[in-house]
Design a protein around this motif. Structure first.
Motif, PDB file in Angstrom:
ATOM      1  N   UNK A  21       0.152 -40.543  50.695  1.00 29.31           N
ATOM      2  CA  UNK A  21      -0.522 -40.453  49.418  1.00 29.31           C
ATOM      3  C   UNK A  21       0.471 -40.111  48.320  1.00 29.31           C
ATOM      4  N   UNK A  22       0.124 -40.512  47.114  1.00 30.69           N
ATOM      5  CA  UNK A  22       1.034 -40.306  45.992  1.00 30.69           C
ATOM      6  C   UNK A  22       0.899 -38.900  45.408  1.00 30.69           C
ATOM      7  N   UNK A  23       1.964 -38.480  44.782  1.00 26.81           N
ATOM      8  CA  UNK A  23       1.984 -37.232  44.024  1.00 26.81           C
ATOM      9  C   UNK A  23       1.494 -37.532  42.609  1.00 26.81           C
TER      10      UNK A  23
ATOM     11  N   UNK B 102       7.564 -29.264  37.411  1.00 23.48           N
ATOM     12  CA  UNK B 102       7.201 -28.324  38.458  1.00 23.48           C
ATOM     13  C   UNK B 102       6.258 -28.919  39.489  1.00 23.48           C
ATOM     14  N   UNK B 103       5.168 -29.644  39.084  1.00 26.95           N
ATOM     15  CA  UNK B 103       4.289 -30.201  40.103  1.00 26.95           C
ATOM     16  C   UNK B 103       4.993 -31.175  41.022  1.00 26.95           C
ATOM     17  N   UNK B 104       5.943 -31.967  40.472  1.00 31.64           N
ATOM     18  CA  UNK B 104       6.624 -32.963  41.277  1.00 31.64           C
ATOM     19  C   UNK B 104       7.528 -32.326  42.316  1.00 31.64           C
TER      20      UNK B 104
ATOM     21  N   UNK C 289      14.248 -39.941  46.019  1.00 32.28           N
ATOM     22  CA  UNK C 289      14.703 -40.729  44.876  1.00 32.28           C
ATOM     23  C   UNK C 289      13.797 -40.501  43.669  1.00 32.28           C
ATOM     24  N   UNK C 290      12.493 -40.586  43.880  1.00 31.48           N
ATOM     25  CA  UNK C 290      11.571 -40.384  42.761  1.00 31.48           C
ATOM     26  C   UNK C 290      11.663 -38.972  42.204  1.00 31.48           C
ATOM     27  N   UNK C 291      11.771 -37.982  43.077  1.00 34.14           N
ATOM     28  CA  UNK C 291      11.804 -36.601  42.615  1.00 34.14           C
ATOM     29  C   UNK C 291      13.087 -36.276  41.852  1.00 34.14           C
ATOM     30  N   UNK C 292      14.158 -36.956  42.173  1.00 35.98           N
ATOM     31  CA  UNK C 292      15.431 -36.659  41.505  1.00 35.98           C
ATOM     32  C   UNK C 292      15.694 -37.560  40.300  1.00 35.98           C
TER      33      UNK C 292
ATOM     34  N   UNK D  12      -4.338 -41.408  34.920  1.00 36.01           N
ATOM     35  CA  UNK D  12      -3.446 -40.690  35.833  1.00 36.01           C
ATOM     36  C   UNK D  12      -2.180 -41.499  36.090  1.00 36.01           C
ATOM     37  N   UNK D  13      -1.053 -40.812  36.154  1.00 37.71           N
ATOM     38  CA  UNK D  13       0.198 -41.410  36.627  1.00 37.71           C
ATOM     39  C   UNK D  13       0.574 -40.705  37.927  1.00 37.71           C
ATOM     40  N   UNK D  14       0.845 -41.493  38.950  1.00 36.20           N
ATOM     41  CA  UNK D  14       1.236 -40.903  40.232  1.00 36.20           C
ATOM     42  C   UNK D  14       2.346 -41.728  40.862  1.00 36.20           C
ATOM     43  N   UNK D  15       3.069 -41.118  41.783  1.00 35.68           N
ATOM     44  CA  UNK D  15       4.107 -41.829  42.523  1.00 35.68           C
ATOM     45  C   UNK D  15       4.298 -41.176  43.879  1.00 35.68           C
TER      46      UNK D  15
END
Length: 437
Positions: free
Chosen positions: A280-282, A19-21, A327-330, A319-322
């Motif tokens: 900035x990264x998510x 959900x956050x992504x 592409x990353x979200x899918x 923390x892990x972020x991207x």
């Protein structure tokens, strides 16, 4: 005793991780190019993506691949001369023979000068010179190009020409060109040549003319190298590398609108690059965020009694972020795995597992740690019963000791009486008494 690990329910995983992504998405600046990519050259992280797996024509960006194969064969002999072949005159301009000087077949030109002609002015016959001085035919050289592409991981590309002149079967993707651009950037010879504004090209016997870098960004905006491309089918294309504040970003735009003066693709590139440096990264997983609960099996009384269970909340150690691109979200998935640990091995903040996020080219991992000391929790939970056990154990031991001491005292008293009787001749043991019966 080993523990049984229970992951949080699948629905909860979806709520926490997915959900956050989906709520934060990187918006690529508006561009006319049909495919584009911005990426971190040091980490391989994708920043902006637009149809990066779409089949496109690379035009003269192809020459980066030609240059890589050339470098494989000639980087250690850049001063050696190469012969200009008859086939070079059959290549359409831009070309050495047309845009610089109408040189004769057999003209000797150093490998380094040919690399400058290939990358700065994008002269098509320079690629022919390279191909026919390394291979018997241009087709044979193209085979080397395709082998190199596979070596780089360019699995959705096929090359037919050495220059990038159009062929329906000569295609690639923005993602594949990302791999090519990074490899070209990491090649010292290619990077050295690409950084120049201009270069005076010479043959063995004469000056051929001034080569001007067709990359309009060179030396501006942090740009350190780039390659242009254009055909009617491919549209305007540009692949560039930019350095700012210790960060290196590659940017590729393909099939941009042809404005006639080759300016628009650079304006679009500038917008993308500026936004990429600021993006900035998510956050996919926050530091100290609880990611689940593991169930640990244990025996309160070690070797006897029933097996019980205790639930241990687990949190992320970092923390892990991207970047929140399409592409990353899918594609990006979170995977959680736990170590096989016994209850006495799990202390507060001890590592009990790993959470990992797999992007297309990058795997990011953080440790998962326990939020409590399991043995201390077990002790607290069963403290009263442990006290009773200790009490009854101590009482039992004391009673045994008392009984043992009493028995020993009685034996000692009896021995003293017997010894006293012997000394006074009043004692006759049973064996002697039986003789008089």
């Amino acid at each position: 005793m080993r523990k049984t690990l229970t992951k949080i329910p699948a629905l909860l995983i979806i709520i926490i991780f997915l959900l956050p992504a989906t709520t934060v998405k990187a918006e690529i600046p508006e561009i006319s190019g049909s495919a584009a990519i911005a990426f971190d050259l040091e980490t391989d992280e994708l920043i902006f993506t637009k149809d990066i797996d779409k089949k496109v024509y690379p035009a003269s960006i192809t020459k980066l691949l030609t240059a890589l194969v050339f470098s494989d064969h000639y980087s250690s002999k850049k001063t050696e001369y190469m012969l200009y072949p008859q086939e070079g005159k059959l290549v359409i301009p831009y070309a050495i023979y047309w845009n610089l000087k109408n040189i004769a077949v057999g003209t000797e030109i150093s490998a380094d000068d040919i690399m400058h002609a290939l990358l700065l002015a994008s002269l098509n016959d320079a690629s022919t010179v390279i191909a026919l001085n390394i291979s018997e035919t241009e087709e044979d050289f193209v085979k080397l190009m395709n082998e190199k592409a596979r070596e780089l991981g360019m699995m959705n590309s096929n090359f037919v020409t050495t220059s990038g002149l159009h062929d329906d079967n000569h295609y690639t993707t923005a993602f594949d060109l990302m791999l090519l651009l990074k490899a070209a950037y990491n090649d010292p010879w290619i990077r050295e040549v690409s950084m120049k504004q201009s270069y005076e090209m010479k043959s063995k016997n004469e000056t051929l003319g001034l080569l001007e870098n067709r990359n309009k960004h060179i030396g501006l905006l942090g740009n350190i190298m780039g390659k242009t491309g254009y055909t009617g089918e491919a549209g305007r294309c540009f692949a560039g590398v930019y350095e700012r504040d210790g960060k290196t970003i590659g940017n590729i735009i393909l099939n941009s609108t042809n404005d006639g003066v080759n300016v628009l693709v650079f304006e679009e590139t500038e917008k993308m690059v500026n936004a990429a440096f600021e993006e900035e990264k998510v956050i996919r997983l926050s530091k100290s965020e609880e990611v689940g609960v593991i169930t640990v099996s244990y025996r309160p009384y070690k070797i006897v009694g029933p097996t019980k269970e205790i639930e241990v909340p687990v949190k992320s150690a970092d923390t892990i972020s991207y970047y929140g691109n399409d592409v990353n979200l899918s594609e990006t998935e979170m995977d959680i795995s736990y170590l096989d640990l016994s209850s006495d091995e799990i202390k507060e903040n001890s590592v009990v597992g790993v959470a990992s996020v797999q992007e297309r080219l990058v795997t990011k991992k953080v440790d998962l740690v326990s939020t409590l000391d399991v043995e201390a929790k077990i002790l607290k939970t069963h403290l009263f019963s442990y006290i009773l056990i200790v009490f009854f154990t101590v009482t039992f031991v004391v009673l045994i000791l008392i009984a043992t001491i009493s028995k020993r005292r009685k034996k000692a008293a009896r021995r003293r009486r017997i010894e006293s009787a012997r000394r006074s001749n009043k004692y006759v043991d049973d064996s002697k008494r039986n003789r008089f019966k």
